[in-house]
Design a protein around this motif. Sequence first.
Motif, PDB file in Angstrom:
ATOM      1  N   ALA A   7       0.824  -1.198   0.000  1.00  0.00           N
ATOM      2  CA  ALA A   7       0.000   0.000   0.000  1.00  0.00           C
ATOM      3  C   ALA A   7       0.860   1.251   0.000  1.00  0.00           C
ATOM      4  N   ALA A   8       2.083   1.159   0.532  1.00  0.00           N
ATOM      5  CA  ALA A   8       2.930   2.333   0.658  1.00  0.00           C
ATOM      6  C   ALA A   8       3.777   2.581  -0.571  1.00  0.00           C
ATOM      7  N   THR A   9       3.938   1.600  -1.462  1.00  0.00           N
ATOM      8  CA  THR A   9       4.782   1.754  -2.633  1.00  0.00           C
ATOM      9  C   THR A   9       3.977   1.519  -3.904  1.00  0.00           C
ATOM     10  N   GLU A  10       4.393   2.142  -4.986  1.00  0.00           N
ATOM     11  CA  GLU A  10       3.747   1.964  -6.274  1.00  0.00           C
ATOM     12  C   GLU A  10       4.437   0.837  -7.041  1.00  0.00           C
ATOM     13  N   PRO A  11       3.687   0.036  -7.792  1.00  0.00           N
ATOM     14  CA  PRO A  11       4.317  -1.027  -8.590  1.00  0.00           C
ATOM     15  C   PRO A  11       5.213  -0.435  -9.670  1.00  0.00           C
ATOM     16  N   VAL A  12       6.312  -1.132  -9.974  1.00  0.00           N
ATOM     17  CA  VAL A  12       7.259  -0.619 -10.960  1.00  0.00           C
ATOM     18  C   VAL A  12       6.729  -0.744 -12.376  1.00  0.00           C
ATOM     19  N   GLU A  13       5.789  -1.619 -12.597  1.00  0.00           N
ATOM     20  CA  GLU A  13       5.199  -1.760 -13.925  1.00  0.00           C
ATOM     21  C   GLU A  13       3.795  -2.343 -13.810  1.00  0.00           C
ATOM     22  N   ARG A  14       3.020  -2.096 -14.870  1.00  0.00           N
ATOM     23  CA  ARG A  14       1.671  -2.639 -14.901  1.00  0.00           C
ATOM     24  C   ARG A  14       1.738  -4.109 -15.294  1.00  0.00           C
ATOM     25  N   LEU A  15       0.871  -4.929 -14.706  1.00  0.00           N
ATOM     26  CA  LEU A  15       0.831  -6.355 -14.989  1.00  0.00           C
ATOM     27  C   LEU A  15      -0.376  -6.687 -15.846  1.00  0.00           C
ATOM     28  N   GLU A  16      -0.216  -7.690 -16.703  1.00  0.00           N
ATOM     29  CA  GLU A  16      -1.319  -8.143 -17.530  1.00  0.00           C
ATOM     30  C   GLU A  16      -1.554  -9.629 -17.298  1.00  0.00           C
ATOM     31  N   ASP A  17      -2.814 -10.031 -17.411  1.00  0.00           N
ATOM     32  CA  ASP A  17      -3.184 -11.429 -17.217  1.00  0.00           C
ATOM     33  C   ASP A  17      -2.872 -12.234 -18.465  1.00  0.00           C
ATOM     34  N   VAL A  18      -2.374 -13.430 -18.240  1.00  0.00           N
ATOM     35  CA  VAL A  18      -2.083 -14.359 -19.334  1.00  0.00           C
ATOM     36  C   VAL A  18      -2.822 -15.658 -19.054  1.00  0.00           C
ATOM     37  N   SER A  19      -3.673 -16.088 -19.975  1.00  0.00           N
ATOM     38  CA  SER A  19      -4.408 -17.341 -19.829  1.00  0.00           C
ATOM     39  C   SER A  19      -3.501 -18.496 -20.221  1.00  0.00           C
ATOM     40  N   LEU A  20      -3.409 -19.492 -19.315  1.00  0.00           N
ATOM     41  CA  LEU A  20      -2.534 -20.632 -19.570  1.00  0.00           C
ATOM     42  C   LEU A  20      -3.236 -21.768 -20.290  1.00  0.00           C
ATOM     43  N   ASP A  21      -4.565 -21.796 -20.236  1.00  0.00           N
ATOM     44  CA  ASP A  21      -5.332 -22.872 -20.876  1.00  0.00           C
ATOM     45  C   ASP A  21      -6.613 -22.260 -21.409  1.00  0.00           C
ATOM     46  N   ASP A  22      -6.782 -22.270 -22.728  1.00  0.00           N
ATOM     47  CA  ASP A  22      -7.957 -21.652 -23.342  1.00  0.00           C
ATOM     48  C   ASP A  22      -9.247 -22.345 -22.928  1.00  0.00           C
ATOM     49  N   SER A  23      -9.157 -23.650 -22.601  1.00  0.00           N
ATOM     50  CA  SER A  23     -10.369 -24.370 -22.197  1.00  0.00           C
ATOM     51  C   SER A  23     -10.756 -24.070 -20.745  1.00  0.00           C
ATOM     52  N   GLN A  24      -9.833 -23.505 -19.985  1.00  0.00           N
ATOM     53  CA  GLN A  24     -10.094 -23.136 -18.595  1.00  0.00           C
ATOM     54  C   GLN A  24      -9.621 -21.703 -18.377  1.00  0.00           C
ATOM     55  N   PRO A  25     -10.435 -20.727 -18.730  1.00  0.00           N
ATOM     56  CA  PRO A  25     -10.002 -19.325 -18.697  1.00  0.00           C
ATOM     57  C   PRO A  25      -9.687 -18.800 -17.304  1.00  0.00           C
ATOM     58  N   GLU A  26     -10.140 -19.494 -16.264  1.00  0.00           N
ATOM     59  CA  GLU A  26      -9.864 -19.012 -14.908  1.00  0.00           C
ATOM     60  C   GLU A  26      -8.420 -19.289 -14.483  1.00  0.00           C
ATOM     61  N   GLN A  27      -7.733 -20.140 -15.235  1.00  0.00           N
ATOM     62  CA  GLN A  27      -6.344 -20.455 -14.906  1.00  0.00           C
ATOM     63  C   GLN A  27      -5.426 -19.443 -15.594  1.00  0.00           C
TER      64      GLN A  27
ATOM     65  N   THR B 122      -2.125 -16.312 -15.041  1.00  0.00           N
ATOM     66  CA  THR B 122      -1.017 -15.765 -14.280  1.00  0.00           C
ATOM     67  C   THR B 122      -0.740 -14.368 -14.806  1.00  0.00           C
ATOM     68  N   LYS B 123       0.213 -13.661 -14.200  1.00  0.00           N
ATOM     69  CA  LYS B 123       0.483 -12.277 -14.575  1.00  0.00           C
ATOM     70  C   LYS B 123       1.942 -12.132 -15.016  1.00  0.00           C
ATOM     71  N   ILE B 124       2.160 -11.286 -16.010  1.00  0.00           N
ATOM     72  CA  ILE B 124       3.503 -10.937 -16.449  1.00  0.00           C
ATOM     73  C   ILE B 124       3.585  -9.427 -16.583  1.00  0.00           C
ATOM     74  N   GLY B 125       4.806  -8.897 -16.548  1.00  0.00           N
ATOM     75  CA  GLY B 125       5.005  -7.463 -16.669  1.00  0.00           C
ATOM     76  C   GLY B 125       4.818  -6.963 -18.089  1.00  0.00           C
ATOM     77  N   THR B 126       4.645  -5.646 -18.217  1.00  0.00           N
ATOM     78  CA  THR B 126       4.389  -5.034 -19.527  1.00  0.00           C
ATOM     79  C   THR B 126       5.531  -4.153 -20.008  1.00  0.00           C
ATOM     80  N   LEU B 127       6.631  -4.068 -19.262  1.00  0.00           N
ATOM     81  CA  LEU B 127       7.734  -3.211 -19.690  1.00  0.00           C
ATOM     82  C   LEU B 127       8.547  -3.846 -20.807  1.00  0.00           C
ATOM     83  N   ALA B 128       8.548  -5.177 -20.897  1.00  0.00           N
ATOM     84  CA  ALA B 128       9.305  -5.843 -21.966  1.00  0.00           C
ATOM     85  C   ALA B 128       8.622  -5.612 -23.311  1.00  0.00           C
TER      86      ALA B 128
END
Length: 348
Positions: free
Chosen positions: A188-208, A210-216
């Motif tokens: 809460a006291a610090t700002e994230p260094v980059e925005r994160l985006e969701d990555v779907s690991l299995d198209d048949s199960q969209p709830e699965q 994870t997150k990766i950074g967007t600076l790359a």
Amino acid sequence: MTGSVPKMLRIDNPFIGFSKEDAWRLHHSHDDVLVVTIQAEDYNMHRVLVDNGNSVDILYYPAFQHMGIDRERLVPTNAPLVGFGGTRVFPLGVVTLAVTIGDYPQQITKNVAFLVVDCSSAYNTIIGRPTLNSWKVVTSTYHLMIKFPTDYGVGELRGDQVAALECYVAMMEMDDHLQAMSIEERRAATEPVERLEDVSLDDSQPEQTTKIGTLADPTARQGLATFLKENRDVFTWSHKDMPGIDPSVLVHRLNVSPSFPPVRQKKRVFTQEKDRVVVEEVCKLQEVGFIREVYYPDWLVNVMMVKKSNEKLRMCVDFTNLNKACPTDSYPSRRSTSWWTLRPNTSC
């Protein structure tokens, strides 16, 4: 005819020492803390931590309330307590209680000034250096006992190893809780260094996801996303996704000496609340295949219900007696040989 109480011989400067017999009642090897029972005022106070590294004597507010001590006895104080992490806790005040340790006639009674602190703890009170020095106490963590000089010889106070283990489990739960709170405060006291985006690991199960950074750059992010999808089997989404290690690769067993026969403990009776929690935890472990039901067991050990810091119950199994039946391990571990904790994500 009236009887008279015989006079006892006073002993000046008695010798204080520890012997092998002082450690016979304990389960070794151990690294347990010294938890004792003292008499404070008219109460037998259990779960008292003897801490040579503490510079004050502390009485936790729940114990203060349970003893029914009048709050008018609290003397205000402005001196804060500072922990290892630099956190400051301001006591509610100081209360002086008459404390007795030892068995008559090798006992002492002295007034102890406790700082009353309103925070969570597995212990009722902590006896620190001021009181230990005034009692001229000699402590032995190996023997889990303290000895002290009296006018009639050496008095002693033994620690409770079972209570020490219960306090250890409770404090571990509290440490986890405090650590999580600390992490949340930092976020809460610090700002994230980059925005994160969701990555779907299995198209048949969209709830699965994870997150990766967007600076790359997009090419690197796409390559990372492809790599994670190809290795999605390392992710777990529920307890069923953790089948454990194939027995052909690794098997854990207890090295019990054949000279010790199996023992079936007498069934312990719990309250309805504890019974309900036991049934829920056992069903969770059965559903994910961590345990299985066995008929006609050769041995049986009762579960133990330990209250966590959030007032919920935690199911544990006390395997302390296995220390007697198992040969000495060159690499002893309390969590593997003495006190096993059953969690939904732990396979025993």
